[in-house]
Structure formats: C-alpha cells, structure tokens
Write a protein that holds these residues in place. Structure first.
Motif, short mmCIF file in Angstrom:
data_model
loop_
_atom_site.label_atom_id
_atom_site.label_comp_id
_atom_site.label_asym_id
_atom_site.label_seq_id
_atom_site.Cartn_x
_atom_site.Cartn_y
_atom_site.Cartn_z
N ARG A 58 0.98 -1.26 -0.23
CA ARG A 58 -0.12 0.01 -0.62
C ARG A 58 1.29 1.02 -0.29
N CYS A 59 0.46 2.25 -0.84
CA CYS A 59 1.56 3.14 -1.17
C CYS A 59 0.80 4.65 1.12
N GLU A 60 1.93 4.06 1.37
CA GLU A 60 1.80 4.71 2.19
C GLU A 60 1.13 6.20 2.70
N ILE A 61 1.33 7.27 1.26
CA ILE A 61 0.46 8.39 1.78
C ILE A 61 -1.38 8.15 1.28
N CYS A 62 -1.39 7.29 0.16
CA CYS A 62 -2.85 7.57 -0.66
C CYS A 62 -3.99 5.89 -0.21
N TYR A 63 -2.65 5.14 1.06
CA TYR A 63 -3.19 3.77 0.28
C TYR A 63 -3.77 3.22 -0.73
N ASN A 64 -3.29 3.41 -2.23
CA ASN A 64 -3.38 2.70 -2.86
C ASN A 64 -2.79 1.72 -2.84
N PHE A 65 -2.55 0.99 -3.95
CA PHE A 65 -1.70 0.14 -4.52
C PHE A 65 -0.71 0.31 -5.44
N SER A 66 0.74 -0.17 -4.53
CA SER A 66 2.09 -0.02 -5.56
C SER A 66 2.97 -0.67 -5.41
N GLU A 67 3.77 0.03 -5.97
CA GLU A 67 5.45 -1.53 -5.89
C GLU A 67 6.40 -0.47 -5.00
N GLN A 68 6.44 1.00 -4.87
CA GLN A 68 6.91 1.34 -4.17
C GLN A 68 6.36 1.90 -2.81
N SER A 75 3.92 10.47 -6.72
CA SER A 75 4.85 10.87 -6.81
C SER A 75 4.96 11.46 -7.46
N ASP A 76 3.25 12.22 -8.62
CA ASP A 76 3.70 12.88 -10.13
C ASP A 76 3.72 14.35 -9.43
N SER A 77 5.00 15.04 -10.01
CA SER A 77 4.62 16.48 -9.39
C SER A 77 3.87 17.04 -10.23
N ARG A 78 2.90 16.74 -11.44
CA ARG A 78 2.00 17.04 -11.98
C ARG A 78 0.86 17.17 -11.04
N ARG A 79 0.67 16.16 -10.40
CA ARG A 79 -0.86 16.38 -9.65
C ARG A 79 -0.63 17.49 -8.71
N ASP A 80 -2.00 17.89 -8.78
CA ASP A 80 -2.40 19.19 -7.63
C ASP A 80 -2.73 18.94 -6.45
N THR A 99 -11.01 8.37 -16.93
CA THR A 99 -11.68 9.63 -17.33
C THR A 99 -10.59 10.69 -18.27
N GLY A 100 -9.63 10.53 -17.26
CA GLY A 100 -8.63 11.32 -18.36
C GLY A 100 -8.87 12.88 -17.54
N THR A 101 -9.74 12.81 -16.56
CA THR A 101 -9.61 14.22 -16.61
C THR A 101 -8.84 14.50 -14.64
N CYS A 102 -8.49 13.66 -14.59
CA CYS A 102 -8.77 13.53 -13.01
C CYS A 102 -6.89 14.56 -12.43
N LYS A 103 -6.56 15.25 -11.74
CA LYS A 103 -5.25 16.29 -12.45
C LYS A 103 -4.67 16.06 -9.99
N TRP A 104 -5.99 15.28 -10.01
CA TRP A 104 -5.77 15.29 -8.19
C TRP A 104 -4.90 13.82 -7.77
N ILE A 105 -5.42 14.44 -6.05
CA ILE A 105 -4.31 12.17 -5.73
C ILE A 105 -5.62 11.90 -4.82
N TYR A 106 -5.19 11.39 -4.26
CA TYR A 106 -6.86 10.14 -3.81
C TYR A 106 -6.50 9.78 -2.76
N HIS A 107 -7.40 8.70 -1.48
CA HIS A 107 -7.46 8.77 -0.41
C HIS A 107 -8.26 7.15 -0.20
N VAL A 108 -7.59 6.43 -0.42
CA VAL A 108 -8.31 4.82 -0.67
C VAL A 108 -8.75 4.74 0.66
N LEU A 109 -9.58 4.88 1.33
CA LEU A 109 -10.76 4.14 2.20
C LEU A 109 -10.15 2.41 2.78
#
Ligand SMILES: [Zn+2]
Length: 201
Positions: A58-68, A75-80, A99-109
């Motif tokens: 799990r990503c230690e910021i958003c809890y999405n799946f990650s290999e890092q 990690s994407d600097s272009r995200r708001d 959708t290709g429109t999301c420029k945000w970051i996430y939080h997976v509950l």
C-alpha cells in the motif's frame, strides 16, 4: 470421489474455480490450456501471480496499491496535491483515472462504514485521511464513495469529522444512477459527476 483427472490437474481446476466469474466448465478449460501450453508460458503465469502478491503493497500516503513506498500518482509532480479524491477501493481509482480528467491525488479508504457487517470507522483509513487534512495544504476533498447508503453514510461521517477544518468538501454529482458503483460507472457518467460535484453539508 474418483476422477478421470490426475491429482495435480484436479488441484489446478479447483484453484481456477475459486476465481470470480469462473464456473466448473471454464475452470476445466483453463486447466487444459495450462496443461497444453509450453512450459515457459505456464511458468510465466505462475510467476506473474507470485510477483503481484510479493511486490504489491500500500502507498504510505494514499493507501492505493503500489510497488514503491509511494505510488505513481502521489509521486507525480504534475498532480494538484491540494485536491484529494476519497474513494472506497483501488478499483475506483482505476475507473476515475480512465476518464483522463483527474489531476488530483487520492485517498483509498479500504471500504465503507457498515456497522451491520462489523465494519467500523476504525477499520478504514479515515484516521489517516484526517491526518492528511490536518497536515495542511489541502483545499478540497472530493467524496467519490459509492452512491448508495453505505457510501453516502461514509462521506457524511468523514465530512462531520472535518467540518471545523474549513476544508471544502464536495460529493460527486447525483448523475450516477442508484445502485451504480464507481467501479462500473461509464467514463461519461463519471466525468459528468466530477464536473457537477456539489458541496457536502
Ligand atoms: Zn499514493
């Protein structure tokens, strides 16, 4: 029970039958495919299964799946980073990203609050989300929990915890038909819901 299959073949069929959407006939077909294909092809499948289990965390910021330690989105600097979209499951991130429109970051509950199923707020990553908001720099939380009772209840619970922080909390628009989940909503539907999101109060 006697069977015309070898023991190892029976075991493989049994394992395939445990997969979602796979009935006995399909399980048999898949097992025969594995039996007939080249050894390196069969081993590639076995390795892919082993790899996904060993490498995914799990990503230690958003809890999405990650290999890092931190996922590619975080990690994407272009995200708001001031916009956090709150979803129930990693699969919802995939649907929204399509959708290709999301420029945000996430939080997976990790699910939704459901006391009757024994799922309490403490079983989800709500505490961690509150921590992210209190760390500052967050302007808006976009609640993209599923448009059903459990999803609505979870969104309201989180917004009640954060009411005093002054962070804007919005909910995806009601364009999503009742009973639809984020996972199965079409890209067009999700896009409309994102654009038409409303302040939750
Ligand atoms: Zn992340």
């Amino acid at each position: 029970m006697s069977s015309a299959y070898t023991q190892s073949m029976n075991r493989l069929i049994e394992e395939f039958e445990k997969l979602p959407g796979i009935g006995p006939k399909s399980a048999e077909r898949l097992a025969f495919h594995v039996l007939k294909c080249r050894p390196d092809e069969a081993m590639a499948l076995a390795d892919a299964i082993r790899d996904v289990k060993n490498k995914t965390k799990r990503c230690e910021i958003c809890y999405n799946f990650s290999e890092q330690a931190t996922c590619e989105i975080c990690s994407d600097s272009r995200r708001d980073k001031s916009l956090i979209c709150v979803v129930e499951q990693p699969k919802d991130v995939i649907s929204l990203e399509k959708t290709g429109t999301c420029k945000w970051i996430y939080h997976v509950l990790g699910g939704h609050i459901a006391p009757l199923e024994g799922i309490e707020p403490g079983d989800l990553t709500i505490h961690q989300l509150v921590g992210r908001v209190h760390d500052g720099n967050v302007k808006e939380l976009i609640m993209a929990t599923n448009p059903n009772m459990a999803g609505d209840g979870t969104a309201l619970y989180i917004s009640s915890l954060l009411r005093t922080t002054g962070v804007k909390i919005t909910r995806l628009a009601r364009g999503l038909p009742t009973g639809t989940t984020i996972e199965y909503a079409s890209g067009k539907m999700l896009n409309d819901a994102i654009i038409g999101r409303q302040v939750l109060d």
